[in-house]
Design a protein around this motif. Structure first.
Motif, mmCIF file in Angstrom:
data_model
loop_
_atom_site.group_PDB
_atom_site.id
_atom_site.type_symbol
_atom_site.label_atom_id
_atom_site.label_comp_id
_atom_site.label_asym_id
_atom_site.label_seq_id
_atom_site.Cartn_x
_atom_site.Cartn_y
_atom_site.Cartn_z
ATOM 1 N N HIS A 15 148.658 49.953 -72.245
ATOM 2 C CA HIS A 15 148.567 49.939 -73.706
ATOM 3 C C HIS A 15 148.773 51.337 -74.264
ATOM 4 O O HIS A 15 149.489 51.548 -75.252
ATOM 5 C CB HIS A 15 147.202 49.385 -74.113
ATOM 6 C CG HIS A 15 146.954 49.356 -75.593
ATOM 7 N ND1 HIS A 15 146.477 50.449 -76.293
ATOM 8 C CD2 HIS A 15 147.110 48.358 -76.516
ATOM 9 C CE1 HIS A 15 146.350 50.133 -77.566
ATOM 10 N NE2 HIS A 15 146.735 48.877 -77.729
ATOM 11 N N ARG A 40 145.077 37.493 -72.011
ATOM 12 C CA ARG A 40 144.754 38.169 -73.265
ATOM 13 C C ARG A 40 145.336 39.584 -73.245
ATOM 14 O O ARG A 40 145.499 40.185 -72.190
ATOM 15 C CB ARG A 40 143.249 38.217 -73.496
ATOM 16 C CG ARG A 40 142.457 38.744 -72.314
ATOM 17 C CD ARG A 40 140.964 38.896 -72.657
ATOM 18 N NE ARG A 40 140.349 37.683 -73.111
ATOM 19 C CZ ARG A 40 139.804 36.768 -72.304
ATOM 20 N NH1 ARG A 40 139.808 36.938 -70.993
ATOM 21 N NH2 ARG A 40 139.241 35.696 -72.808
ATOM 22 N N TYR A 43 142.340 45.175 -73.516
ATOM 23 C CA TYR A 43 141.004 45.333 -74.100
ATOM 24 C C TYR A 43 140.293 46.489 -73.421
ATOM 25 O O TYR A 43 140.742 47.007 -72.397
ATOM 26 C CB TYR A 43 140.199 44.031 -73.973
ATOM 27 C CG TYR A 43 140.087 43.473 -72.574
ATOM 28 C CD1 TYR A 43 139.050 43.844 -71.726
ATOM 29 C CD2 TYR A 43 141.025 42.542 -72.102
ATOM 30 C CE1 TYR A 43 138.949 43.323 -70.440
ATOM 31 C CE2 TYR A 43 140.935 42.018 -70.825
ATOM 32 C CZ TYR A 43 139.890 42.413 -69.998
ATOM 33 O OH TYR A 43 139.789 41.901 -68.739
ATOM 34 N N ASP A 44 139.187 46.893 -74.020
ATOM 35 C CA ASP A 44 138.458 48.077 -73.570
ATOM 36 C C ASP A 44 137.630 47.733 -72.335
ATOM 37 O O ASP A 44 136.494 47.285 -72.431
ATOM 38 C CB ASP A 44 137.545 48.582 -74.697
ATOM 39 C CG ASP A 44 136.877 49.910 -74.362
ATOM 40 O OD1 ASP A 44 137.026 50.369 -73.216
ATOM 41 O OD2 ASP A 44 136.201 50.461 -75.238
ATOM 42 N N ARG A 45 138.212 47.963 -71.172
ATOM 43 C CA ARG A 45 137.524 47.634 -69.926
ATOM 44 C C ARG A 45 136.360 48.600 -69.666
ATOM 45 O O ARG A 45 135.408 48.259 -68.977
ATOM 46 C CB ARG A 45 138.510 47.655 -68.760
ATOM 47 C CG ARG A 45 138.173 46.676 -67.655
ATOM 48 C CD ARG A 45 139.171 46.778 -66.524
ATOM 49 N NE ARG A 45 140.518 46.415 -66.900
ATOM 50 C CZ ARG A 45 140.991 45.178 -66.835
ATOM 51 N NH1 ARG A 45 140.225 44.193 -66.438
ATOM 52 N NH2 ARG A 45 142.235 44.919 -67.164
ATOM 53 N N TYR A 51 130.254 43.252 -73.500
ATOM 54 C CA TYR A 51 130.613 41.852 -73.728
ATOM 55 C C TYR A 51 129.393 40.944 -73.585
ATOM 56 O O TYR A 51 129.281 39.913 -74.249
ATOM 57 C CB TYR A 51 131.706 41.469 -72.734
ATOM 58 C CG TYR A 51 132.192 40.036 -72.797
ATOM 59 C CD1 TYR A 51 132.592 39.454 -73.995
ATOM 60 C CD2 TYR A 51 132.286 39.266 -71.633
ATOM 61 C CE1 TYR A 51 133.056 38.143 -74.034
ATOM 62 C CE2 TYR A 51 132.756 37.965 -71.665
ATOM 63 C CZ TYR A 51 133.132 37.410 -72.861
ATOM 64 O OH TYR A 51 133.584 36.125 -72.908
ATOM 65 N N ALA A 57 134.897 38.270 -76.982
ATOM 66 C CA ALA A 57 135.976 39.015 -76.332
ATOM 67 C C ALA A 57 136.794 39.810 -77.344
ATOM 68 O O ALA A 57 137.318 40.877 -77.028
ATOM 69 C CB ALA A 57 136.879 38.054 -75.558
ATOM 70 N N GLY A 58 136.892 39.299 -78.552
ATOM 71 C CA GLY A 58 137.665 39.992 -79.575
ATOM 72 C C GLY A 58 137.132 41.368 -79.905
ATOM 73 O O GLY A 58 137.895 42.256 -80.319
ATOM 74 N N SER A 59 135.825 41.577 -79.704
ATOM 75 C CA SER A 59 135.235 42.874 -80.039
ATOM 76 C C SER A 59 135.712 43.985 -79.107
ATOM 77 O O SER A 59 135.591 45.168 -79.431
ATOM 78 C CB SER A 59 133.709 42.792 -79.981
ATOM 79 O OG SER A 59 133.271 42.555 -78.646
ATOM 80 N N LEU A 60 136.258 43.609 -77.939
ATOM 81 C CA LEU A 60 136.752 44.599 -76.983
ATOM 82 C C LEU A 60 138.248 44.875 -77.137
ATOM 83 O O LEU A 60 138.770 45.801 -76.505
ATOM 84 C CB LEU A 60 136.490 44.122 -75.551
ATOM 85 C CG LEU A 60 135.036 43.982 -75.113
ATOM 86 C CD1 LEU A 60 134.971 43.419 -73.695
ATOM 87 C CD2 LEU A 60 134.311 45.311 -75.176
ATOM 88 N N SER A 61 138.912 44.095 -77.964
ATOM 89 C CA SER A 61 140.373 44.193 -78.055
ATOM 90 C C SER A 61 140.813 45.563 -78.549
ATOM 91 O O SER A 61 140.216 46.132 -79.472
ATOM 92 C CB SER A 61 140.916 43.117 -79.000
ATOM 93 O OG SER A 61 140.657 41.823 -78.485
ATOM 94 N N LEU A 62 141.870 46.082 -77.923
ATOM 95 C CA LEU A 62 142.490 47.313 -78.407
ATOM 96 C C LEU A 62 143.471 46.966 -79.530
ATOM 97 O O LEU A 62 143.842 45.805 -79.718
ATOM 98 C CB LEU A 62 143.209 48.012 -77.269
ATOM 99 C CG LEU A 62 142.325 48.437 -76.089
ATOM 100 C CD1 LEU A 62 143.166 49.124 -75.011
ATOM 101 C CD2 LEU A 62 141.209 49.372 -76.544
#
Length: 834
Positions: A15, A40, A43-45, A51, A57-62
């Protein structure tokens, strides 16, 4: 002519490559096609454990690639690489030519070859889907009343996994083959302290051992450790390291390392000049980097090279700072003093629970690295100074008073994730482009990676003359006092509602307990009701004080220290029947030590049936109102201190506050109850009562100050009502009454104006708020006993209820059982001087 870049993998590093290339490619030289194996987008691993807080899950999305020049294909793995014709083919049959190819395939978890590792209930910890699988196993176990788990691996990822299990209601064992936790980041001293700190937080740590097998047994799992210990479990998580995803490169002739990883040069180019590799799949100079910052650096290098630049990998900053299970841990530079002649300077404060080490050159003039455990507040100032002159005495860098004021040179790198220097930050602040931390993040990207540099961003703002906010944390712009008023005036009853309406993100270990305290102080239900339970600290979650060996102590309320023979007998019977260590405390309480989680409700039931209730020794709440015997028995007493102490304790029991509260009532000026060492203390006079406020014991003892003299009992109670509610509404989190009073503009005089003279006109409101608390009080122990859902939390964290935990052992001392703690000598073992 537009060329095509194919990126294989859409994790954080892939990303970042797309972002960097689109930012720099102002003439539109490249079209980017990304193939992702996951369903998906990136996201912020790094924040994967968060989580568990909301399962969103959307809260971790970049940030999405909202760009016509970027084509993203999810759930479509690249399976074939034709290097001669520069074409890739995917699992769904897509054929995509490329001019340049970047492999950002990342890594996979390493699962040791333990027999039984594939059994149901065994998981890895790497993706959102992995956490969903762990959650399903945990929910099934908890439905059956079981809460036992194990994490194999005690490094960074292992402790993250343990924290996630803990957030799901599991009390995990952490098994680490090395001699200490986080062996790559901390040394023996730091690892020893880290182990002690995390074991206070509902974890059991096994070091120097591993799992030799995992077997099924009547619907559960039995893990046999190599040291002979057997654990009955419901969920097992493997988090023992990573292995680079190099199979695509290996299958199609690219050079890979002996231990894995795609060999790249300093331009991140592979053995094929048209193919690059970045992140955890790349092997540069024999190293595979498992942190996001080096991966971001590689992405920047490749973006530059694709546009004709000559950038090279600058080397990796392996510094780490994180909060594991509420414990600060940081490591930077040459933390293990591997450089020849390196000197180590250590400050190990076992009482405060902190460990600090700096490593300096053999002439003590250059800072090489360091380790911080328990308190990592100095990390942001120390890490950028690695390789630079030591500013003074090395001991002063990490001493308790922080004797050296650290000033960073302008070329020092503040943010290692995005290679941002102090000069870049100062420039955007001085130009007015950024006036706060979010502004700096937006302009420079500093603080948007791991976040460890955020404290330094705040410091640099101050250095530039920008007035700092009193925000509780990065998720709320308001102070704790302002949030209290927001909750009170809006009627908000949950953290999630508060953060969605008045904050941002999903909270942290600063704001969650603070808001939990605010909600509890405003009588928003039982502390274990719904979302409230997840916000609480460990002691509040189990309504008992966790002890150093993983057991709990139970402290029933005994107002004023007065107790009937019948109740005293019940306490004795409970202590005998459950084999609890028994001690009379300095606050006129009887403390019962050594209870396991599953025993707590059984103990409470016996005590509640006898008329006892929770003593709140576990909460930021009123603990005790100590008293002497006053006029009841003492020939010097001038007032009935016992009756007043009982009345005050019953009035303020369960009152949640920014910090714990203690009180005392002395029946005469001889002060046998030590009232002036309490948050609010009362001393009898011939004409009534003197009220003192703002005292405390602890590391910095302080006598309370007189705020009212010779008042009658009715007036005294009104003044205390006002004092406590004003404190609860306006103090910062974890601020004792003593420091709160000192922080008030005008100090004690202002406090006296407010609560005695009603200068703000709020006294009636403060009294009404206290009256509401008194009317709505309910015993938290009884609340658990009457609710099957709450009761389900209190199950043995290793075995079925009633089965002893094999990791908790006791010995007998003076006729009572006490915990066996390895490495801690008893008085009988140590030499005693007389």
């Amino acid at each position: 002519m537009t060329r095509t870049l194919v990126v294989v993998g859409h994790g954080m590093v892939g990303h970042r490559l797309v972002e960097a290339l689109r930012e720099k490619d102002v003439t539109g030289q490249w079209r980017i096609v990304v193939f992702a194996e996951e369903t998906r987008p990136a996201y912020d691993r790094v924040a994967l454990s968060s989580y568990v807080d909301n399962w969103d899950a959307g809260s971790l999305s970049l940030a999405p690639h909202d760009d016509d020049a970027v084509e993203l294909h999810l759930d479509d793995k690249v399976v074939h690489l034709d290097r001669d014709n520069k074409v890739v083919r995917t699992a769904k049959g897509r054929v995509q030519p490329y001019d340049a190819l970047v492999l950002a395939t990342g890594s996979v978890p390493f699962v040791p070859p333990v027999p039984g590792r594939d059994l149901p209930g065994c998981h890895v910890y790497r993706t959102i889907d992995d956490l969903d699988g762990i959650r399903a196993t945990v929910e099934s176990a908890r439905a059956a009343g079981r809460h036992a788990g194990m994490v194999l691996g005690g490094g960074l990822l292992g402790l993250e996994a343990a924290n996630a299990l803990r957030g799901m209601g599991i009390s995990p064992h952490v098994v680490e083959l090395g001699p200490r936790l986080m062996p790559l980041q901390v040394d023996e001293g730091g690892g020893g302290l880290l182990k002690r700190l995390v074991e206070k937080l509902d974890l059991t740590v096994h070091t120097g051992t591993s799992a030799s097998s995992i077997e099924q047994d009547r619907g559960r799992l039995i893990a046999k450790l190599s040291n002979g210990v057997e654990l009955d479990l419901d969920v097992v998580v493997f988090s023992a390291g990573i292995r680079p995803r190099d199979e695509l490169a290996r299958s199609f002739g690219l050079t890979v390392g002996e231990r894995g990883g795609i060999i790249v040069d300093k331009a991140c180019r592979t053995s094929d000049e048209h193919v690059y590799a970045i992140g955890e799949c790349a092997n540069l100079d024999g190293m595979v980097y498992g942190l996001v910052a080096p991966g971001y650096s590689m992405a920047e290098v490749v973006a530059d090279r694709l546009l004709g630049g000559a950038a090279e990998f600058p080397g990796a900053d392996m510094s780490t700072k994180l909060k594991l299970l509420g414990v600060d841990v940081a490591s930077f530079g040459d933390a293990h003093a591997k450089q020849e002649g390196a000197l180590e300077v250590v400050v190990n404060d076992a009482v405060a629970g902190t460990y600090a080490k700096v490593v300096v050159s053999d002439d003590a003039k250059t800072l090489l690295g360091g380790i911080l455990v328990g308190d990592a507040s100095k990390y942001a100032s120390l890490r950028p100074l690695v390789g630079r002159p030591v500013p003074g005495d090395p001991v002063a860098l990490i001493g308790p008073e922080g004797g050296v004021e650290l000033t960073l040179p302008h070329d020092a790198q503040v943010c290692s994730c995005h290679a941002v220097t102090k000069q870049q930050i100062v420039d955007v602040v001085d130009s007015g482009e950024a006036v706060d931390v979010p502004g700096i993040k937006s302009c420079t990207k500093a603080g948007t990676g791991c976040g460890s540099c955020v404290p330094m961003l705040k410091k640099l703002l101050s250095e530039c003359g920008v007035e700092q906010s009193k925000a509780l944390c990065e998720h709320f712009d308001q102070s704790r006092a302002e949030l209290f008023e927001v909750v009170r005036s809006t009627g908000v009853t949950t953290f999630s509602e508060l953060v969605s309406r008045h904050g941002r993100g999903h909270g942290c270990d600063i704001c969650k307990p603070a808001v939990a305290s605010i909600l509890a102080s405003l009588d928003n239900g039982h502390v274990l009701e719904g979302e409230q339970a997840a916000l609480q600290d460990t002691n509040d979650r189990f309504l008992a004080n966790m002890q150093r060996n993983g057991t709990y102590s139970v402290v029933p309320r005994i107002p004023g220290g007065e107790i009937t023979p019948e109740k005293l007998i019940v306490i004795g019977e409970v202590a005998r029947d459950f084999g609890l260590y028994t001690k009379i405390t300095g606050g006129q309480r009887i403390d019962l030590f050594g209870a396991t989680v599953d025993q707590l409700p059984l103990i409470w039931k016996r005590l509640v049936d006898a008329g006892f209730e929770s003593g709140h020794a576990y909460g930021k709440a009123l603990r005790t109102v100590k008293s002497c015997v006053g006029t009841t028995w003492c020939r010097y007493g001038v007032q009935d201190s016992v009756s007043l102490a009982i009345a005050l304790e019953l009035r303020y029991r369960g009152l949640r506050s920014p910090h714990k509260l203690k009180s005392a009532v002395s029946g005469c000026a001889r002060e046998c109850a030590e009232a002036r060492g309490k948050d609010f203390g009362i001393i009898a006079t011939e004409n009534g009562w003197n009220l003192y406020v703002g005292g405390n014991g602890g590391f910095t003892p302080r006598h309370a100050d007189l705020i009212a003299s010779d008042v009658d009992t009715e007036t005294l109670i009104k003044l205390i009502d006002r004092f406590l509610m004003f404190y609860i509404r306006t103090a910062d989190r974890l601020q004792r009454t003593s420091t709160w009073i000192e922080s008030l503009e005008g100090g004690l005089d202002h406090l006296r104006d407010v609560i005695v003279d009603d200068s703000l006109g709020i006294c009636a409101d403060l009294e009404a708020a206290m009256a509401k608390h008194v009317d709505n009080y309910a015993d938290e122990w009884r609340g658990v006993l009457e609710d099957p859902e709450k009761l389900s939390r209190f199950t043995s964290f290793v075995n079925a209820p009633g089965t002893p935990d094999p990791t908790i052992t006791f010995r007998e001392e003076r006729g009572q059982k006490v915990p066996v703690l390895l490495g801690v000598p008893t008085v009988g073992q140590a030499e005693v001087s007389r």
